[in-house]
Scaffold this motif. Structure first.
Motif, short mmCIF file in Angstrom:
data_model
loop_
_atom_site.label_atom_id
_atom_site.label_comp_id
_atom_site.label_asym_id
_atom_site.label_seq_id
_atom_site.Cartn_x
_atom_site.Cartn_y
_atom_site.Cartn_z
N GLY A 7 -20.28 21.39 5.93
CA GLY A 7 -19.57 21.01 6.33
C GLY A 7 -20.09 19.03 6.57
N ASN A 10 -16.95 13.56 9.90
CA ASN A 10 -17.50 12.23 10.53
C ASN A 10 -19.05 11.94 11.21
OD1 ASN A 10 -14.70 10.95 10.89
ND2 ASN A 10 -15.20 12.34 12.76
N MET A 11 -19.85 13.14 11.77
CA MET A 11 -21.31 13.11 11.78
C MET A 11 -22.44 13.90 10.68
SD MET A 11 -22.64 12.18 15.32
CE MET A 11 -23.72 11.20 14.09
N ASN A 49 -20.93 26.33 -0.10
CA ASN A 49 -21.79 26.21 0.47
C ASN A 49 -22.57 27.76 0.43
OD1 ASN A 49 -20.38 25.25 2.35
ND2 ASN A 49 -19.16 26.93 3.40
N VAL A 63 -20.91 21.57 10.91
CA VAL A 63 -19.27 22.02 11.72
C VAL A 63 -18.97 21.96 12.65
CG1 VAL A 63 -19.24 23.28 9.11
CG2 VAL A 63 -20.04 24.11 11.38
N MET A 71 -19.18 30.22 9.71
CA MET A 71 -19.48 29.87 8.60
C MET A 71 -21.17 30.36 8.13
SD MET A 71 -21.33 26.76 7.26
CE MET A 71 -21.94 26.29 8.80
N ASN A 114 -25.47 10.37 17.71
CA ASN A 114 -24.25 9.91 17.77
C ASN A 114 -23.82 8.94 16.71
OD1 ASN A 114 -25.83 7.64 17.90
ND2 ASN A 114 -25.20 7.52 20.26
N1 LIG Z 1 -18.08 13.34 16.03
C1 LIG Z 1 -19.45 12.94 16.93
O1 LIG Z 1 -19.95 11.41 17.39
C2 LIG Z 1 -20.59 14.05 17.00
C3 LIG Z 1 -21.60 13.83 17.95
C4 LIG Z 1 -23.22 14.91 18.04
C5 LIG Z 1 -22.32 15.69 17.18
N2 LIG Z 1 -21.56 16.36 16.77
C6 LIG Z 1 -21.23 17.69 16.25
O2 LIG Z 1 -21.09 17.70 15.12
C7 LIG Z 1 -20.45 18.66 14.45
C8 LIG Z 1 -19.39 18.28 13.08
O3 LIG Z 1 -18.58 16.84 14.36
P1 LIG Z 1 -17.88 16.43 13.25
O4 LIG Z 1 -17.18 15.24 14.18
O5 LIG Z 1 -18.83 15.87 12.06
O6 LIG Z 1 -16.51 17.02 12.85
P2 LIG Z 1 -15.27 16.42 11.77
O7 LIG Z 1 -15.70 15.60 10.85
O8 LIG Z 1 -14.39 17.57 11.75
O9 LIG Z 1 -16.32 17.23 10.13
C9 LIG Z 1 -16.27 18.77 10.22
C10 LIG Z 1 -16.88 19.15 8.36
O10 LIG Z 1 -16.98 20.69 8.74
C11 LIG Z 1 -15.73 21.29 7.79
N3 LIG Z 1 -16.16 22.26 7.38
C12 LIG Z 1 -15.60 23.24 8.44
N4 LIG Z 1 -15.69 24.37 7.97
C13 LIG Z 1 -16.05 24.66 6.96
C14 LIG Z 1 -16.97 25.75 6.29
N5 LIG Z 1 -17.16 26.62 6.34
N6 LIG Z 1 -17.63 25.62 5.12
C15 LIG Z 1 -17.97 24.50 4.63
N7 LIG Z 1 -17.64 22.81 5.62
C16 LIG Z 1 -16.70 23.73 7.10
C17 LIG Z 1 -15.39 20.12 7.24
O11 LIG Z 1 -13.93 19.97 6.17
P3 LIG Z 1 -13.05 20.45 5.79
O12 LIG Z 1 -12.87 18.86 6.96
O13 LIG Z 1 -13.04 20.19 4.59
O14 LIG Z 1 -12.22 21.02 6.86
C18 LIG Z 1 -15.55 18.58 7.76
O15 LIG Z 1 -15.76 18.17 6.76
C19 LIG Z 1 -20.34 19.12 16.02
O16 LIG Z 1 -20.87 20.26 15.43
C20 LIG Z 1 -20.25 18.46 16.71
O17 LIG Z 1 -20.34 19.01 17.95
C21 LIG Z 1 -20.34 15.25 16.37
#
Ligand SMILES: NC(=O)c1ccc[n+]([C@@H]2O[C@H](COP(=O)([O-])OP(=O)(O)OC[C@H]3O[C@@H](n4cnc5c(N)ncnc54)[C@H](OP(=O)(O)O)[C@@H]3O)[C@@H](O)[C@H]2O)c1
Length: 261
Positions: A7, A10-11, A49, A63, A71, A114
Motif C-alpha cells: 500500500g 497518502n501515508m 505484494n 493499507v 491483504m 501524520n
Molecule cells: N492518512 C493519514 O493521515 C494517516 C495517519 C496515520 C495513520 N494512517 C494509516 O495509514 C494507513 C493508510 O492510510 P492512507 O490514508 O494512506 O490510505 P490511502 O491513501 O487510501 O492508501 C491506501 C493504499 O493501500 C493500497 N491498497 C489497498 N489494498 C491493497 C492491497 N490489497 N494490496 C496492496 N495495496 C493495497 C491502496 O492502493 P490503491 O489505491 O491501488 O487501491 C493505497 O495505495 C491506514 O491504516 C491509516 O490508518 C493514515
C-alpha cells in the motif's frame, strides 16, 4: 535493510518519499498501479505484494485498517519463512492483531504517523513487539530520521495519539482555512490570509515547544484587558470552541477503538 510498502497512498507514500532520501533500496506496491509513477519519480521499485514479502526485510503495512487482514492472508507462508520486520500504521490495530493477521509472532513496530511526515515534520509515536530487538529498532530509527520525530509510546496510548497527532493535521487545516476566511471577510486576499494564518500557527506552536509555558499563559500574553484579542477569544468561547475541540479528539478516539474490533 531493504524496505517494502504494502500500500502506498497518502501515508505510505509520504513515508516512502522521505525514506528514499536515505536509501533507494525501497519497493512499493498497491492494487491500481497508481504507485508506479511515485516509484518512478522517487527512483525506487514497484513490485507486487508477494514479491515485497519475498524480498524486503522491513515491510510497512500502509493499507486501510479494514483491509489489513485480507491483504496479509495470502502472504502468511512467505512471512513465516522470512520473518521480516513489519511496521504497521493502521489506526486502531494492535501489535497482537497484526501478528494474528500475519499468522505468526513476527517482529512488529506499530506507528501512528501524520501527514507532515511528507515535509519531515511527522509526529511518529511507536511501540514494538517483543521480537523487535534493540538493534533492529536502532537501525529503523536512524532510517526514519528524515520523516520527523519518532517517540516511544506505550501501546495503550496509541489510539489517543492517533486521535490527536495522527488526525490532528485535518483539524489544523480546518482552523487554518477558517482563520483565513475570517481575514478574507475583513478584506484580505485569501492567499495572503492563508500565509499569515499558517505562519502564525507555526510560530505559536514553536513558542510553546521552546518555552513549554502553559498555553493559557501564552494566550494571556496576547490579550490586553478590554482589547481586540479578548473580543475574539470571547467569540470563540461563546461558540463552544474548547468543548468542540475536546469532543473532536474524543470522537476520533472512539472511532479508533471501533476500527480495532
Ligand atoms: N492518512 C493519514 O493521515 C494517516 C495517519 C496515520 C495513520 N494512517 C494509516 O495509514 C494507513 C493508510 O492510510 P492512507 O490514508 O494512506 O490510505 P490511502 O491513501 O487510501 O492508501 C491506501 C493504499 O493501500 C493500497 N491498497 C489497498 N489494498 C491493497 C492491497 N490489497 N494490496 C496492496 N495495496 C493495497 C491502496 O492502493 P490503491 O489505491 O491501488 O487501491 C493505497 O495505495 C491506514 O491504516 C491509516 O490508518 C493514515
Amino acid at each position: 535493510m531493504k524496505y517494502g510498502f504494502l500500500g502506498c497512498g497518502n501515508m505510505g507514500g509520504a513515508i516512502a518519499a522521505r525514506l528514499s532520501e536515505s536509501t533507494k533500496d525501497i519497493a512499493v506496491s498497491d492494487r491500481s498501479g497508481r504507485a508506479k509513477s511515485l516509484a518512478a519519480s522517487l527512483g525506487i521499485t514497484y513490485l507486487n505484494n508477494i514479491s515485497i514479502a519475498q524480498e524486503c526485510d522491513c515491510i510497512f503495512l500502509a493499507v486501510k485498517p479494514q483491509m489489513l487482514r485480507d491483504m496479509l492472508a495470502p502472504l502468511k507462508p512467505m512471512l513465516a519463512l522470512r520473518r521480516p520486520l513489519l511496521v504497521s500504521m493502521a489506526a486502531g490495530i494492535t501489535l497482537a492483531q497484526v501478528q494474528e493477521f500475519a499468522g505468526c509472532a513476527l517482529p512488529v513496530i506499530r506507528i501512528m504517523p501524520n501527514t507532515p511526515t511528507a515535509v519531515g515534520m511527522g509526529v511518529i509515536p511507536y511501540c514494538r513487539s517483543e521480537a523487535v530487538t534493540d538493534r533492529m529498532l536502532a537501525e529503523w530509527l536512524v532510517d526514519m530520521q528524515p520523516c520527523g520525530t519518532p517517540d516511544a509510546l506505550e501501546e495503550r496510548l496509541m489510539d489517543a495519539a492517533s486521535a490527536l497527532s495522527g488526525s490532528g493535521p485535518a483539524y489544523f487545516y480546518m482552523m487554518l482555512d477558517a482563520l483565513a476566511d475570517g481575514a478574507a471577510a475583513c478584506g484580505m486576499p485569501k492567499a495572503k490570509a492563508l500565509d499569515y494564518a499558517a505562519r502564525t500557527m507555526a510560530g505559536a506552536a514553536q513558542m510553546y515547544l521552546e518555552t513549554k509555558r502553559h498555553p493559557a499563559a501564552l494566550k494571556d500574553a496576547v490579550c490586553s484587558p478590554g482589547g481586540s484579542t479578548l473580543a475574539g477569544v470571547q467569540a470563540l468561547e461563546s461558540a463552544g470552541f474548547r468543548s468542540a475541540v475536546i469532543d473532536c479528539v474524543t470522537a476520533a478516539y472512539r472511532r479508533n477503538k471501533e476500527l480495532g474490533k
